[in-house]
Design a protein around this motif. Structure first.
Motif, PDB file in Angstrom:
ATOM      1  N   HIS A 135      80.298 114.495 -69.368  1.00 23.05           N
ATOM      2  CA  HIS A 135      81.027 114.639 -68.116  1.00 23.05           C
ATOM      3  C   HIS A 135      82.478 115.053 -68.361  1.00 23.05           C
ATOM      4  O   HIS A 135      83.145 114.534 -69.256  1.00 23.05           O
ATOM      5  CB  HIS A 135      81.001 113.336 -67.322  1.00 23.05           C
ATOM      6  CG  HIS A 135      79.626 112.914 -66.909  1.00 23.05           C
ATOM      7  ND1 HIS A 135      78.790 113.741 -66.205  1.00 23.05           N
ATOM      8  CD2 HIS A 135      78.944 111.769 -67.106  1.00 23.05           C
ATOM      9  CE1 HIS A 135      77.651 113.115 -65.978  1.00 23.05           C
ATOM     10  NE2 HIS A 135      77.713 111.912 -66.523  1.00 23.05           N
ATOM     11  N   VAL A 136      82.949 115.982 -67.570  1.00 25.06           N
ATOM     12  CA  VAL A 136      84.333 116.439 -67.663  1.00 25.06           C
ATOM     13  C   VAL A 136      85.222 115.503 -66.856  1.00 25.06           C
ATOM     14  O   VAL A 136      84.911 115.158 -65.714  1.00 25.06           O
ATOM     15  CB  VAL A 136      84.455 117.882 -67.139  1.00 25.06           C
ATOM     16  CG1 VAL A 136      85.919 118.331 -67.130  1.00 25.06           C
ATOM     17  CG2 VAL A 136      83.613 118.823 -68.007  1.00 25.06           C
ATOM     18  N   ARG A 137      86.322 115.099 -67.444  1.00 23.75           N
ATOM     19  CA  ARG A 137      87.222 114.154 -66.774  1.00 23.75           C
ATOM     20  C   ARG A 137      88.220 114.891 -65.897  1.00 23.75           C
ATOM     21  O   ARG A 137      88.885 115.832 -66.351  1.00 23.75           O
ATOM     22  CB  ARG A 137      87.956 113.309 -67.811  1.00 23.75           C
ATOM     23  CG  ARG A 137      88.814 112.221 -67.204  1.00 23.75           C
ATOM     24  CD  ARG A 137      89.284 111.218 -68.223  1.00 23.75           C
ATOM     25  NE  ARG A 137      89.863 110.058 -67.562  1.00 23.75           N
ATOM     26  CZ  ARG A 137      90.236 108.950 -68.195  1.00 23.75           C
ATOM     27  NH1 ARG A 137      90.066 108.847 -69.496  1.00 23.75           N
ATOM     28  NH2 ARG A 137      90.759 107.951 -67.522  1.00 23.75           N
ATOM     29  N   ARG A 138      88.335 114.448 -64.644  1.00 22.40           N
ATOM     30  CA  ARG A 138      89.251 115.067 -63.688  1.00 22.40           C
ATOM     31  C   ARG A 138      90.327 114.119 -63.196  1.00 22.40           C
ATOM     32  O   ARG A 138      91.234 114.541 -62.486  1.00 22.40           O
ATOM     33  CB  ARG A 138      88.458 115.579 -62.474  1.00 22.40           C
ATOM     34  CG  ARG A 138      87.313 116.526 -62.803  1.00 22.40           C
ATOM     35  CD  ARG A 138      87.789 117.827 -63.384  1.00 22.40           C
ATOM     36  NE  ARG A 138      86.679 118.754 -63.622  1.00 22.40           N
ATOM     37  CZ  ARG A 138      86.789 119.905 -64.283  1.00 22.40           C
ATOM     38  NH1 ARG A 138      87.962 120.264 -64.763  1.00 22.40           N
ATOM     39  NH2 ARG A 138      85.737 120.676 -64.451  1.00 22.40           N
ATOM     40  N   ALA A 139      90.243 112.839 -63.534  1.00 26.63           N
ATOM     41  CA  ALA A 139      91.213 111.856 -63.049  1.00 26.63           C
ATOM     42  C   ALA A 139      91.635 110.934 -64.180  1.00 26.63           C
ATOM     43  O   ALA A 139      90.797 110.485 -64.972  1.00 26.63           O
ATOM     44  CB  ALA A 139      90.628 111.040 -61.905  1.00 26.63           C
ATOM     45  N   ALA A 140      92.913 110.651 -64.258  1.00 22.60           N
ATOM     46  CA  ALA A 140      93.426 109.698 -65.237  1.00 22.60           C
ATOM     47  C   ALA A 140      93.200 108.272 -64.726  1.00 22.60           C
ATOM     48  O   ALA A 140      92.713 108.056 -63.616  1.00 22.60           O
ATOM     49  CB  ALA A 140      94.906 109.943 -65.485  1.00 22.60           C
ATOM     50  N   SER A 141      93.549 107.305 -65.544  1.00 24.54           N
ATOM     51  CA  SER A 141      93.386 105.902 -65.173  1.00 24.54           C
ATOM     52  C   SER A 141      94.574 105.420 -64.353  1.00 24.54           C
ATOM     53  O   SER A 141      95.705 105.876 -64.529  1.00 24.54           O
ATOM     54  CB  SER A 141      93.260 105.027 -66.417  1.00 24.54           C
ATOM     55  OG  SER A 141      92.167 105.421 -67.207  1.00 24.54           O
ATOM     56  N   ASP A 142      94.298 104.488 -63.490  1.00 30.52           N
ATOM     57  CA  ASP A 142      95.359 103.801 -62.760  1.00 30.52           C
ATOM     58  C   ASP A 142      95.931 102.731 -63.684  1.00 30.52           C
ATOM     59  O   ASP A 142      95.236 101.785 -64.066  1.00 30.52           O
ATOM     60  CB  ASP A 142      94.770 103.167 -61.496  1.00 30.52           C
ATOM     61  CG  ASP A 142      95.824 102.484 -60.626  1.00 30.52           C
ATOM     62  OD1 ASP A 142      96.957 102.286 -61.109  1.00 30.52           O
ATOM     63  OD2 ASP A 142      95.502 102.138 -59.487  1.00 30.52           O
ATOM     64  N   ILE A 143      97.185 102.879 -64.067  1.00 27.82           N
ATOM     65  CA  ILE A 143      97.798 101.922 -64.996  1.00 27.82           C
ATOM     66  C   ILE A 143      98.771 100.982 -64.280  1.00 27.82           C
ATOM     67  O   ILE A 143      99.554 100.284 -64.930  1.00 27.82           O
ATOM     68  CB  ILE A 143      98.505 102.631 -66.167  1.00 27.82           C
ATOM     69  CG1 ILE A 143      99.618 103.549 -65.661  1.00 27.82           C
ATOM     70  CG2 ILE A 143      97.494 103.419 -66.993  1.00 27.82           C
ATOM     71  CD1 ILE A 143     100.468 104.147 -66.790  1.00 27.82           C
ATOM     72  N   SER A 144      98.697 100.936 -62.951  1.00 27.70           N
ATOM     73  CA  SER A 144      99.649 100.116 -62.199  1.00 27.70           C
ATOM     74  C   SER A 144      99.442  98.623 -62.413  1.00 27.70           C
ATOM     75  O   SER A 144     100.400  97.845 -62.364  1.00 27.70           O
ATOM     76  CB  SER A 144      99.569 100.444 -60.705  1.00 27.70           C
ATOM     77  OG  SER A 144      98.286 100.153 -60.182  1.00 27.70           O
ATOM     78  N   ALA A 145      98.196  98.192 -62.646  1.00 28.06           N
ATOM     79  CA  ALA A 145      97.959  96.758 -62.848  1.00 28.06           C
ATOM     80  C   ALA A 145      98.625  96.267 -64.124  1.00 28.06           C
ATOM     81  O   ALA A 145      99.142  95.144 -64.169  1.00 28.06           O
ATOM     82  CB  ALA A 145      96.457  96.472 -62.888  1.00 28.06           C
ATOM     83  N   ALA A 146      98.619  97.087 -65.175  1.00 23.04           N
ATOM     84  CA  ALA A 146      99.290  96.694 -66.417  1.00 23.04           C
ATOM     85  C   ALA A 146     100.789  96.552 -66.202  1.00 23.04           C
ATOM     86  O   ALA A 146     101.430  95.654 -66.757  1.00 23.04           O
ATOM     87  CB  ALA A 146      99.005  97.703 -67.519  1.00 23.04           C
ATOM     88  N   ALA A 147     101.356  97.435 -65.387  1.00 15.49           N
ATOM     89  CA  ALA A 147     102.789  97.324 -65.081  1.00 15.49           C
ATOM     90  C   ALA A 147     103.065  96.087 -64.246  1.00 15.49           C
ATOM     91  O   ALA A 147     104.042  95.364 -64.487  1.00 15.49           O
ATOM     92  CB  ALA A 147     103.254  98.586 -64.354  1.00 15.49           C
ATOM     93  N   ARG A 148     102.192  95.821 -63.304  1.00 19.71           N
ATOM     94  CA  ARG A 148     102.405  94.726 -62.354  1.00 19.71           C
ATOM     95  C   ARG A 148     102.159  93.352 -62.973  1.00 19.71           C
ATOM     96  O   ARG A 148     102.945  92.424 -62.780  1.00 19.71           O
ATOM     97  CB  ARG A 148     101.473  94.925 -61.153  1.00 19.71           C
ATOM     98  CG  ARG A 148     101.637  93.916 -60.038  1.00 19.71           C
ATOM     99  CD  ARG A 148     100.763  94.289 -58.850  1.00 19.71           C
ATOM    100  NE  ARG A 148      99.331  94.290 -59.173  1.00 19.71           N
ATOM    101  CZ  ARG A 148      98.588  95.398 -59.303  1.00 19.71           C
ATOM    102  NH1 ARG A 148      99.132  96.593 -59.149  1.00 19.71           N
ATOM    103  NH2 ARG A 148      97.290  95.300 -59.587  1.00 19.71           N
ATOM    104  N   GLU A 149     101.090  93.209 -63.749  1.00 15.95           N
ATOM    105  CA  GLU A 149     100.699  91.883 -64.243  1.00 15.95           C
ATOM    106  C   GLU A 149     101.067  91.632 -65.700  1.00 15.95           C
ATOM    107  O   GLU A 149     101.170  90.475 -66.110  1.00 15.95           O
ATOM    108  CB  GLU A 149      99.195  91.684 -64.044  1.00 15.95           C
ATOM    109  CG  GLU A 149      98.776  91.697 -62.571  1.00 15.95           C
ATOM    110  CD  GLU A 149      97.349  91.233 -62.354  1.00 15.95           C
ATOM    111  OE1 GLU A 149      96.700  90.786 -63.328  1.00 15.95           O
ATOM    112  OE2 GLU A 149      96.869  91.314 -61.211  1.00 15.95           O
TER     113      GLU A 149
END
Length: 329
Positions: free
Chosen positions: A290-304
């Motif tokens: 599968h070709v990747r079209r979206a990066a990961s949401d890294i906001s939880a690492a920043a928040r918690e």
């Protein structure tokens, strides 16, 4: 207080270095520690190196008891290449090794266990995912979205074991899903990003044409990367986090990069870089279907966890390219 760091690879060594720099005692455990290579990253009397197999429950228990270990950072694992050669060993190390550490944490009431997971657990959903960024709690069909490799399956199992030990027994666990890790050193182990970097930087440093003829090293769409040093900072942040309620976090740059970005990064270091492309990308990163079209949401690492990446792709390339070149000589 002593922290046990399993796996004396690049990430484990950088984690040990960070902990030692702030005055902590560290046990750095590995089944076959590369002493000279380890010393290039961490050479501190507060870091004690132990020869230990994570499949040896009794040995791990003795280490924890005799050294007063209160926390664990678990990075030891067999990667995909080694698992393809010995699948059962891969399951023993990656699944049972994790289970051993979680059980020791339960029995000895340790303060926290941080487990290195992988973004590959989410690869199977790329073909169906619609959105700007992939959340940790993505939608998953248990059959169609099954892991694409035994390595990924072991990481899924480790994540679920960690959550269950947290839910059932109160063990404080955090799993960190590293993106594709950019690293290089004189010790064993070669990641796909390091192979990509080496294929470009090595010939460029010698004034030769970089011939790209391995379809495994080019990809359609994008891939998310992370510097090994940022993984180490994430490990320490996870140890320190006051209220990591989610329990599983994406550790990546939060954006995608293509092969051409590696070319641009190496060209910054070697302006005369010449590339002879003899293959065209057919699949996603590292040959995944599968070709990747979206990066990961890294906001939880920043928040918690109060963590954010500090090294852009170009910075990682500049830092690790000389190690790739040296390893070719």
């Amino acid at each position: 207080m002593t922290t046990l760091v399993t796996g004396a690879g690049v990430i484990g060594c950088h984690t040990a270095r960070l902990l030692a720099q702030r005055g902590e005692s560290v046990l750095l455990a590995d089944v076959a520690p590369a002493i000279a290579a380890i010393a290039t990253i961490v050479d501190d009397p507060r870091v004690r190196i132990e020869v230990t197999d994570v499949t040896d429950f009794a040995r791990l228990t003795r280490l924890v008891e005799s050294h007063g270990v209160r926390r664990i950072v678990h990075t030891a694992a067999l990667l995909s290449t080694a698992i393809r050669q010995d699948p059962v060993k891969g399951v023993e190390v990656n699944v049972m090794g994790t289970a051993h550490l979680l059980e020791i944490a339960r029995l000895h009431r340790l303060e926290r266990v941080v487990i290195a997971s992988s973004t590959t657990v989410g690869y199977p959903v790329f073909g169906d995912f619609q959105g700007d960024s992939l959340p940790e709690d993505f939608s998953l069909k248990s059959i169609r979205h099954r892991p694409g490799s035994i390595y990924a399956a072991t990481k899924v199992a480790a994540e679920h074991l960690a959550l269950l030990y947290r839910d059932l027994y109160g063990v404080d666990t955090i799993s960190l899903r590293y993106a594709a890790v950019i690293s290089a050193w004189s010790g064993p182990g070669t990641s796909v990003p390091a192979r990509v970097l080496s294929s470009l930087a090595g010939p460029a440093a010698r004034g030769e044409v970089s011939v790209i003829d391995d379809p495994y090293l080019v990809w359609q769409g994008g891939e998310e990367f992370i510097d090994a040093r940022d993984c180490a900072h994430a490990n320490v942040a996870a140890l320190d986090a006051e209220d990591p309620a989610q329990g599983i976090y994406h550790i990546g740059l939060g954006r995608l990069h293509g092969f051409e970005d590696f070319v641009a990064g190496v060209r910054r270091c070697h302006p005369a870089l010449r590339v002879d492309m003899r293959v065209a990308p057919q699949d996603g990163f590292a040959g995944f279907a599968h070709v990747r079209r979206a990066a990961s949401d890294i906001s939880a690492a920043a928040r918690e966890l109060a963590w954010q990446p500090t090294h852009a792709l170009a910075d990682s390339i500049e830092h690790f390219a000389p190690f790739c070149i040296a390893n070719e000589n």
